[in-house]
Design an enzyme around this catalytic site. Structure first.
Site, mmCIF file in Angstrom:
data_model
loop_
_atom_site.group_PDB
_atom_site.id
_atom_site.type_symbol
_atom_site.label_atom_id
_atom_site.label_comp_id
_atom_site.label_asym_id
_atom_site.label_seq_id
_atom_site.Cartn_x
_atom_site.Cartn_y
_atom_site.Cartn_z
ATOM 1 N N SER A 8 2.571 -5.551 -1.376
ATOM 2 C CA SER A 8 3.251 -4.322 -0.977
ATOM 3 C C SER A 8 4.227 -3.878 -2.062
ATOM 4 O O SER A 8 5.191 -4.584 -2.394
ATOM 5 C CB SER A 8 4.008 -4.532 0.335
ATOM 6 O OG SER A 8 4.744 -3.372 0.661
ATOM 7 N N HIS A 32 -0.718 -2.205 -1.654
ATOM 8 C CA HIS A 32 -0.320 -1.471 -0.454
ATOM 9 C C HIS A 32 0.888 -0.613 -0.809
ATOM 10 O O HIS A 32 1.871 -1.103 -1.369
ATOM 11 C CB HIS A 32 0.035 -2.468 0.657
ATOM 12 C CG HIS A 32 0.326 -1.828 1.973
ATOM 13 N ND1 HIS A 32 -0.661 -1.474 2.866
ATOM 14 C CD2 HIS A 32 1.496 -1.484 2.563
ATOM 15 C CE1 HIS A 32 -0.110 -0.944 3.946
ATOM 16 N NE2 HIS A 32 1.200 -0.933 3.780
ATOM 17 N N MET A 36 7.458 6.612 3.447
ATOM 18 C CA MET A 36 8.366 6.826 4.575
ATOM 19 C C MET A 36 9.196 8.082 4.329
ATOM 20 O O MET A 36 9.650 8.324 3.202
ATOM 21 C CB MET A 36 9.309 5.633 4.746
ATOM 22 C CG MET A 36 8.636 4.287 4.745
ATOM 23 S SD MET A 36 9.866 2.961 4.888
ATOM 24 C CE MET A 36 8.951 1.592 4.184
ATOM 25 N N ASP A 177 0.688 -6.309 8.345
ATOM 26 C CA ASP A 177 1.802 -6.009 7.452
ATOM 27 C C ASP A 177 3.119 -6.320 8.150
ATOM 28 O O ASP A 177 3.411 -5.792 9.212
ATOM 29 C CB ASP A 177 1.753 -4.524 7.069
ATOM 30 C CG ASP A 177 2.857 -4.117 6.111
ATOM 31 O OD1 ASP A 177 3.597 -5.000 5.627
ATOM 32 O OD2 ASP A 177 2.981 -2.905 5.838
#
Length: 216
Positions: A8, A32, A36, A177
Site C-alpha cells: 500500500s 495498492h 481519500m 486491506d
C-alpha cells in the site's frame, strides 16, 4: 487461489519513493493506491497526479481504491494516470443499480473493477454486485487511516465471500486491506484471501523484500 501481495503506497516514504518501489516490486506484482477525499472518509490522500508519477517508475499492476464520494466522476482521470483496476465502495450508491452501472463503466474503459465496504456495512449490500466484479476488497480496519489494528471478525467476512464465490462460480479475487502483517496475513489466506494489501508492515520494515515474501 492466487497469492498476490499489493504493497500500500499510503505507507510509502516519498523521500525514498523510487528505491522503496523498486525493492517492493522484486516480489510484489501489484501496488495498492488509496484515494481519500476527506468527505467519504476523514483523511485526505493522493490524486491522479501522484499515481502518474508512481506508474512511471513501475510496470506493476496498479490497484486503485477510491474512498471518495461520486467516484465515477474520476474514473477517466485515474485511468489516464495508470490505473489497472478501480475499486469503489458500495456505500457511495443509493441503490445497487447505480453502483453496477459504475462497475460496467469501469469495464468499458478496459479496467478491472472491484467493490469494497466498511467493516460495519452488512455484507448483504454487496451481493448484487458479485457477479459483475473482478475484485472484492474486504476492509479489515475502518477505512481512512493507515497503521490500524486488524479486526478479527473480518476473517468470517473473508470466508463468507469465499463461500459465495464457490457456491455461484464467481470469478472475483478476494483482497484484504488493514492491519496485514506476518501474523494476520496467513489467517486471511486460510479463509480464502487472494490479495493481501499491506502498508506499514512492508514500507516501514528494515527489509522490504523479506516483508513482501512473508506474505506470499
Amino acid at each position: 487461489m492466487n497469492n498476490i501481495v499489493a504493497p500500500s503506497l499510503l505507507a510509502l516514504d516519498f523521500k525514498e519513493m523510487r528505491l522503496q518501489i523498486k525493492r517492493a516490486e522484486t516480489s510484489a506484482k501489484w501496488f495498492h493506491y488509496d484515494v481519500m477525499d476527506g468527505v467519504f472518509v476523514d483523511n485526505i490522500s493522493f490524486g491522479p497526479d501522484i499515481l502518474k508519477q508512481v506508474a512511471s517508475i513501475t510496470e506493476n499492476f496498479m490497484d486503485v481504491h477510491l474512498m471518495i464520494v461520486r467516484p465515477e466522476k474520476y474514473f477517466n482521470a485515474f485511468k489516464e494516470s495508470g490505473a489497472d483496476a478501480i475499486t469503489v465502495h458500495v456505500e457511495c450508491f443509493d441503490e445497487a443499480e447505480k453502483g453496477i452501472e459504475a462497475i460496467q463503466k469501469i469495464h468499458e474503459m478496459g479496467l478491472k473493477a472491484g467493490i469494497s465496504l466498511r467493516p460495519s456495512t452488512p455484507i448483504d449490500l454487496s451481493i448484487p454486485y458479485l457477479k459483475y466484479v473482478d475484485l472484492v476488497l474486504v476492509m479489515s480496519v475502518e477505512p481512512g487511516f493507515g497503521g490500524q489494528a486488524f479486526i478479527p471478525s473480518m476473517l468470517d467476512r473473508i470466508k463468507q465471500f469465499d463461500e459465495l464465490r464457490k457456491l455461484n462460480s464467481y470469478g472475483y479475487l478476494i483482497s484484504v486491506d488493514g492491519g496485514i502483517n506476518g501474523e494476520t496475513g496467513p489467517k486471511c489466506r486460510e479463509k480464502g484471501a487472494d490479495v493481501l494489501v499491506a502498508g506499514s508492515y512492508i514500507f516501514k520494515s528494515e527489509d522490504i523484500e523479506k516483508a513482501v515474501q512473508s506474505l506470499l
